[in-house]
Design an enzyme around this catalytic site. Sequence first.
Site, PDB file in Angstrom:
ATOM      1  N   ASP A 605     -36.636  29.001 -43.306  1.00 49.79           N
ATOM      2  CA  ASP A 605     -36.712  27.804 -42.464  1.00 49.79           C
ATOM      3  C   ASP A 605     -36.227  28.204 -41.069  1.00 49.79           C
ATOM      4  O   ASP A 605     -35.164  28.817 -40.917  1.00 49.79           O
ATOM      5  CB  ASP A 605     -35.840  26.680 -43.028  1.00 49.79           C
ATOM      6  CG  ASP A 605     -36.019  25.383 -42.240  1.00 49.79           C
ATOM      7  OD1 ASP A 605     -36.952  24.624 -42.584  1.00 49.79           O
ATOM      8  OD2 ASP A 605     -35.234  25.150 -41.296  1.00 49.79           O
ATOM      9  N   LEU A 606     -37.034  27.883 -40.031  1.00 52.44           N
ATOM     10  CA  LEU A 606     -36.685  28.285 -38.669  1.00 52.44           C
ATOM     11  C   LEU A 606     -35.508  27.478 -38.151  1.00 52.44           C
ATOM     12  O   LEU A 606     -35.453  26.250 -38.334  1.00 52.44           O
ATOM     13  CB  LEU A 606     -37.888  28.120 -37.740  1.00 52.44           C
ATOM     14  CG  LEU A 606     -39.128  28.960 -38.080  1.00 52.44           C
ATOM     15  CD1 LEU A 606     -40.198  28.761 -37.019  1.00 52.44           C
ATOM     16  CD2 LEU A 606     -38.775  30.438 -38.206  1.00 52.44           C
ATOM     17  N   ASP A 648     -42.031  24.082 -40.267  1.00 52.02           N
ATOM     18  CA  ASP A 648     -41.498  25.394 -39.881  1.00 52.02           C
ATOM     19  C   ASP A 648     -40.939  26.132 -41.091  1.00 52.02           C
ATOM     20  O   ASP A 648     -40.032  26.945 -40.978  1.00 52.02           O
ATOM     21  CB  ASP A 648     -40.419  25.235 -38.807  1.00 52.02           C
ATOM     22  CG  ASP A 648     -39.253  24.366 -39.288  1.00 52.02           C
ATOM     23  OD1 ASP A 648     -39.412  23.690 -40.333  1.00 52.02           O
ATOM     24  OD2 ASP A 648     -38.204  24.353 -38.642  1.00 52.02           O
TER      25      ASP A 648
END
Length: 732
Positions: A605-606, A648
């Site tokens: 996960d960004l 994302d």
Amino acid sequence: MDTGDGVLDALDCGVALLDDACRIVFWNTWLARRSGISGEDAHGRTLTDLFGDAAAPALVEAVQQAAGQGMASVLSNQLHRSVLPLTRSSDGEPLEQSAAVRPVRGSRRGVLLQINDVSAVVRRERHLRQTQAAVHLRNRAIEASSQGILIVDAAQPDMPIIYTNPAFTEITGFTPDEVMGQNCRFLQAGDSDQPGLAEIRAAIAERREGMAVIRNFRKDGTAFWNELMVAPVFDTRGQLTHYVGIQRDITLRRDAEEARDAAFAEARAANERLQREQAFTNAVLRTVGALVAVVDRRGRIVSFNRACEKVTGLAEADAVGTGLGDLIPDAAVASRFRLDQQGGLAEGSSVTTGLRAANGTTRIVRWTVTTLRDREGVATHLICTGIDVTERDRATALLRAEREILEMVARADPLAAVGDRICRAIEEQMPGRRAAMLRLVGDALHHLAAPSLPADYVTAADGVVIGGNVGSCGPAAFTGHPVFSADVQTDANWIDFRDAAVAAGFSACWSMPVLSQAEGVLGTFAIYGAEPGLPDDASVEVMQRAARLAAIAIERHQSAERIRHLALYDQLTGLANRSLLSDRLQAALVYSRRHKTAVALLFIDLDGFKPINDRYGHDAGDAVLATVGRRLKAVLREVDTAARIGGDEFVVLAEEVATRADAERIADKILAAVRDPVSWEGEDLAVGASIGLAFHPDDSNTGDGLLTIADNAMYAAKAGGKNRWSWRLPGG
């Protein structure tokens, strides 16, 4: 002319004999004089060939039925006033005709056609119809008529019978009291669909005279053939009052016609027996236009007609004395054209062979063999009649190949297999040529199929960049137009490839571009030949049809690939989507269990992505996601799968890892790749990544279990400060 022909020519009627294919083999003088077509011109042609639409369809159909089904037919002049466009020789007036068609059975099946001039009969009957209504109503002599006469009341519903004469009773067996008040249809006993009835009904509907031959039934149930004429009767005010029907029992006449036809059949059989004594001359005359070669017992040519000369390029004088088998490539078949060897062709048999043509090609000929015998019945010669079926067979083979290729395309067979089949179809149509199919990838041509080309040549010519002077395929792909190199030794476009072509035995190369529906170039075909030369029209058509099939196959393949890519890959990043990830994860687990290997799953996960989206907009966010996707593919191994599963969030499936340490090294590479800033419109956009790891088989044996554990571990990484990886579970 033999005796049988003389008898038929002396008849005062037209007589034609046709074979079982409805082609004329005899056309007597009477027909020649009234049609203006000589027997020689008529020979070997069908009635439709001679007269086109002027030949009555019913006659053509009757001849075909007699030839194919053995059905005899009699076409009366009342139904068919002009079955053929014949005229009276004296004044050129059209003939009124009747026709009889009978099958001929015997050693050879055929058809006998007899045409009679019934003009005088028709004129007499026409005059009779014009005068008979008034005469019958005024003259009691009608009672003595030998023809059955009945009168119906046209003013009454269903037109009941109001009068019948004695001859009607004699013909039908019905007395006047038994028929009064009935409609005439009772005589048909339910057989109301006869062709002749349509003419009678039409005449009544149009208030005119009409005549037809119909089948009626007597009181005792026996059938008889009735030549019926109906005539309207009008009063002085022009009002229709009655119809008069005049019957004539022609059953005996029809029986006589059948007997006459049988006599003609016997004459035909006698004529055939006589013709055997002159079979050599007559057979050649019957086959004008076809290939005819007469050979002796040893297969040596003794007669060679003009059609044979044209195909083989040999004059008859040069051919006589040589063996017909020398012109047939297949030696096993060639030996059958002899009488002095076992296994020869039987009387009337057919065989299809090749025949060497004057231009060096081989024509396909279907031969029919007739044995010529002397007076003692000893076979002395073979009359070999051939029809050139090359183009027909090639067209049939091409259509069959096209159907097979389209079926392969519809089944989504591999593109290389489709290309291979197209190339082989071209080679079947162009004997001695070799075909290759090349596909344009970028600006280079790559061989998709080359089933008959030497491997060394394919390697040397593969991957050539298209251009104006690169062999034949290069300029064809560059311009989108065919390029035919008649001689690679002299063609400047072949300077760089001449040695390779000559080493492979190629002297000519013809290239046809494969164009999409939008006229874009998809690839090319290359057709190689050992001899210099340009393609003929038939070869160009084959290449064009092959190019259309190839375009369909390539575009169908491209569409399938696009659909597959859309279904399995994320359009923004080019990474696998959730569906493809799920398939590969399940396959990886199966492989892992079978081979005792490990699988690692990394849930990514960004960090810091939402602020970029909020501040710079979705275009900036999309640029970051696309860059992250490219970086993931760059740092991963070929066996690994990177997927974007939403927003994302990314997942990496790492197969064939040995230990958790291997998975941690992959996670470190991802962290380093993601943390580099992304340049966008002068701005450096920085993100990080929180990665959760799961390990099979230690953590879970299922795909869903691994995803859940990795997802929870990702949240543990975020809780631990972000931009890191973690194995820990929340609260662990």
